[in-house]
Scaffold this active site. Structure first.
Site, PDB file in Angstrom:
ATOM      1  N   TYR A 122      59.067  65.049 -11.609  1.00 30.38           N
ATOM      2  CA  TYR A 122      59.751  64.277 -12.644  1.00 30.38           C
ATOM      3  C   TYR A 122      58.826  63.262 -13.316  1.00 30.38           C
ATOM      4  O   TYR A 122      59.048  62.890 -14.454  1.00 30.38           O
ATOM      5  CB  TYR A 122      60.946  63.518 -12.041  1.00 30.38           C
ATOM      6  CG  TYR A 122      62.250  64.266 -12.056  1.00 30.38           C
ATOM      7  CD1 TYR A 122      62.347  65.537 -11.499  1.00 30.38           C
ATOM      8  CD2 TYR A 122      63.392  63.703 -12.619  1.00 30.38           C
ATOM      9  CE1 TYR A 122      63.544  66.218 -11.496  1.00 30.38           C
ATOM     10  CE2 TYR A 122      64.596  64.381 -12.618  1.00 30.38           C
ATOM     11  CZ  TYR A 122      64.669  65.639 -12.057  1.00 30.38           C
ATOM     12  OH  TYR A 122      65.856  66.310 -12.058  1.00 30.38           O
ATOM     13  N   LYS A 142      58.467  73.558  -0.093  1.00 34.03           N
ATOM     14  CA  LYS A 142      58.014  74.911  -0.439  1.00 34.03           C
ATOM     15  C   LYS A 142      56.550  74.976  -0.021  1.00 34.03           C
ATOM     16  O   LYS A 142      55.650  75.226  -0.837  1.00 34.03           O
ATOM     17  CB  LYS A 142      58.228  75.143  -1.952  1.00 34.03           C
ATOM     18  CG  LYS A 142      58.011  76.565  -2.413  1.00 34.03           C
ATOM     19  CD  LYS A 142      59.141  77.523  -2.041  1.00 34.03           C
ATOM     20  CE  LYS A 142      58.746  78.949  -2.399  1.00 34.03           C
ATOM     21  NZ  LYS A 142      59.731  79.947  -1.966  1.00 34.03           N
ATOM     22  N   ASP A 177      64.180  77.735  -1.040  1.00 34.91           N
ATOM     23  CA  ASP A 177      64.993  78.912  -1.377  1.00 34.91           C
ATOM     24  C   ASP A 177      65.933  79.264  -0.225  1.00 34.91           C
ATOM     25  O   ASP A 177      67.127  79.505  -0.410  1.00 34.91           O
ATOM     26  CB  ASP A 177      64.106  80.112  -1.772  1.00 34.91           C
ATOM     27  CG  ASP A 177      62.934  80.338  -0.832  1.00 34.91           C
ATOM     28  OD1 ASP A 177      62.675  79.482   0.042  1.00 34.91           O
ATOM     29  OD2 ASP A 177      62.264  81.379  -0.960  1.00 34.91           O
ATOM     30  N   ASP A 235      67.498  67.335  -6.657  1.00 31.23           N
ATOM     31  CA  ASP A 235      68.371  67.442  -7.825  1.00 31.23           C
ATOM     32  C   ASP A 235      69.181  68.731  -7.742  1.00 31.23           C
ATOM     33  O   ASP A 235      70.397  68.740  -7.906  1.00 31.23           O
ATOM     34  CB  ASP A 235      67.507  67.429  -9.099  1.00 31.23           C
ATOM     35  CG  ASP A 235      68.346  67.567 -10.357  1.00 31.23           C
ATOM     36  OD1 ASP A 235      69.405  66.908 -10.428  1.00 31.23           O
ATOM     37  OD2 ASP A 235      67.954  68.338 -11.255  1.00 31.23           O
ATOM     38  N   ASP A 284      73.468  69.318  -6.398  1.00 30.29           N
ATOM     39  CA  ASP A 284      74.534  69.940  -7.204  1.00 30.29           C
ATOM     40  C   ASP A 284      75.194  71.059  -6.415  1.00 30.29           C
ATOM     41  O   ASP A 284      76.412  71.209  -6.414  1.00 30.29           O
ATOM     42  CB  ASP A 284      73.963  70.528  -8.509  1.00 30.29           C
ATOM     43  CG  ASP A 284      74.125  69.574  -9.688  1.00 30.29           C
ATOM     44  OD1 ASP A 284      74.070  68.346  -9.447  1.00 30.29           O
ATOM     45  OD2 ASP A 284      74.298  70.045 -10.827  1.00 30.29           O
TER      46      ASP A 284
END
Ligand code: IPM
Ligand code: MG
Length: 366
Positions: free
Chosen positions: A144, A195, A227, A251, A255
């Site tokens: 970000y 990751k 993942d 983020d 959700d």
């Protein structure tokens, strides 16, 4: 003796942010009228609302004022009206600037399933009943904010857009500390999501998590690739308790986690920074966005905002009893069958944003 007194900045922002902030105000005003301490609420502009008023998503004056306050409550930012603007001027930049300038690096996103809402989830009741997990998202670094970033011309026919995913070990260490401390206060299970098989910055993330874990021998640390984590969240979310992860993965996963609970309209969050003197700075906001598609109709769900007010009382004002009262009131309103549109089902009682705010207040008054 002078009464305890708190200054709170409330930034409704855009879209449904404005409607739900009204309900938060109502609640805080009532609590403050009954409490032995004083609360002073200051309303400020952020996002599109601030662009319209000051020409910038967060003015320097606003930033200066909210820096002085004891806590910040934010509704939501963004909307189609400002989508075509230059990147640096968009509403979202206002929110990101507050996070960065106040160094609110630790973002708590709990996902809790309220029993009466079990049927609002798209998952089977047995998969989500009793779910209570917490995602801790690093909020002021990673892709970000990494440099270099931008869009550049390669030649007449080709451009490149690029961002940088960067973490220093110090940045990872401080979010790791927060995560381990939080895990200690809960079930002592911490899952770090990265990751590391592909991205070096998160290989470092994993190393620092392992290093920090040596200080917390009682915490059971596990690692998961992002993942797989997203798949596991939907397959069997109750295997998790505390999850710690990077800005962007957090983020996305938050959700996903929010929908386990039935509605994005139910999730509060806290973003906390701790300066070198050990002082806390914090902003509270619902996880959902400004929902321009339903804004202005009075149908939005104010509960995530109301629960964010609860988190504020607990974390910034040290009023755990009030926070519990707010949570209990929300639970009880749901148990009685009251619903906003997003969580409505046939045999329930449909309420507007304003009516839902009133119901929660009525419960608290009892
Ligand atoms: C969030 C939002 C923000 C983010 C946007 C509005 C900048 O999606 O708080 O999750 O990406 O962090
Ligand atoms: Mg998001």
């Amino acid at each position: 003796m002078q009464a305890e007194s708190y200054n709170i900045s409330i930034l409704p922002g855009d879209g449904i942010g404005k409607e739900i902030a009204k309900e938060a105000r109502k609640l805080i005003d009532w609590i403050s009228s009954k409490a032995t301490f004083n609360i002073h609420l200051d309303e400020e502009y952020v996002g599109g609302a601030s662009i319209d008023k000051y020409g910038t998503p967060l003015s320097d004056e606003t930033l200066k004022r909210i820096r002085q306050s004891d806590a910040i409550l934010l509704g939501a930012v963004g909307g189609p009206k400002w989508e075509k603007m230059d990147f640096e001027k968009r509403p979202e930049r206002g929110l990101l600037k507050i996070r960065k300038e106040l160094d609110l690096f630790a973002n708590y996103r709990p996902a809790i399933v309220f029993d009466p809402l079990i049927d609002s989830s798209s998952l089977k009741p047995e998969v989500i009943k009793g779910l209570d997990i917490l995602i801790i998202r690093e909020l002021t670094s990673g892709i970000y904010f990494g440099e270099p970033r931008g869009i550049e011309k390669i030649n007449d026919k080709n451009y490149k857009g690029f961002n940088t995913l960067v973490y220093t070990s110090k940045e990872i260490e401080r979010i790791a500390e927060v995560a381990f401390e939080t895990a200690m206060s809960r079930s002592k299970k911490l899952c770090s999501v990265d990751k590391a098989n592909v991205l070096e910055s998160t290989e470092l993330w994993r190393e620092v998590m392992i290093e920090t874990s040596k200080k917390y021998p009682k915490v059971e640390l596990s690692h998961m690739y992002v993942d797989n984590a997203s798949m596991q969240l939907v397959r069997n979310p109750k295997q998790f308790d505390v999850i710690v992860t990077t800005n962007m993965f957090g983020d996305i996963l938050s959700d996903c986690a929010s929908m386990l609970t039935g509605s994005l309209g139910m999730l509060p969050s806290a973003s906390i920074g701790i300066n070198s003197n050990g002082q806390k700075k914090a902003m509270y906001e619902p996880v959902h966005g400004s929902a321009p598609d339903i804004s202005g109709q009075g149908v939005s769900n104010p509960l995530a905002m109301i629960l964010s007010v609860g988190m504020m009382f607990e974390y910034s004002l040290n009023k755990k009893v009030i926070a519990e009262k707010i949570n209990d009131a929300v639970r009880s309103v749901l148990e009685k069958g009251f619903r906003t549109k997003d969580i409505y089902s046939e045999d329930k009682i449909l309420l507007s944003t304003n009516e839902m705010g009133d119901k929660v207040l009525e419960e608290i008054k009892e």
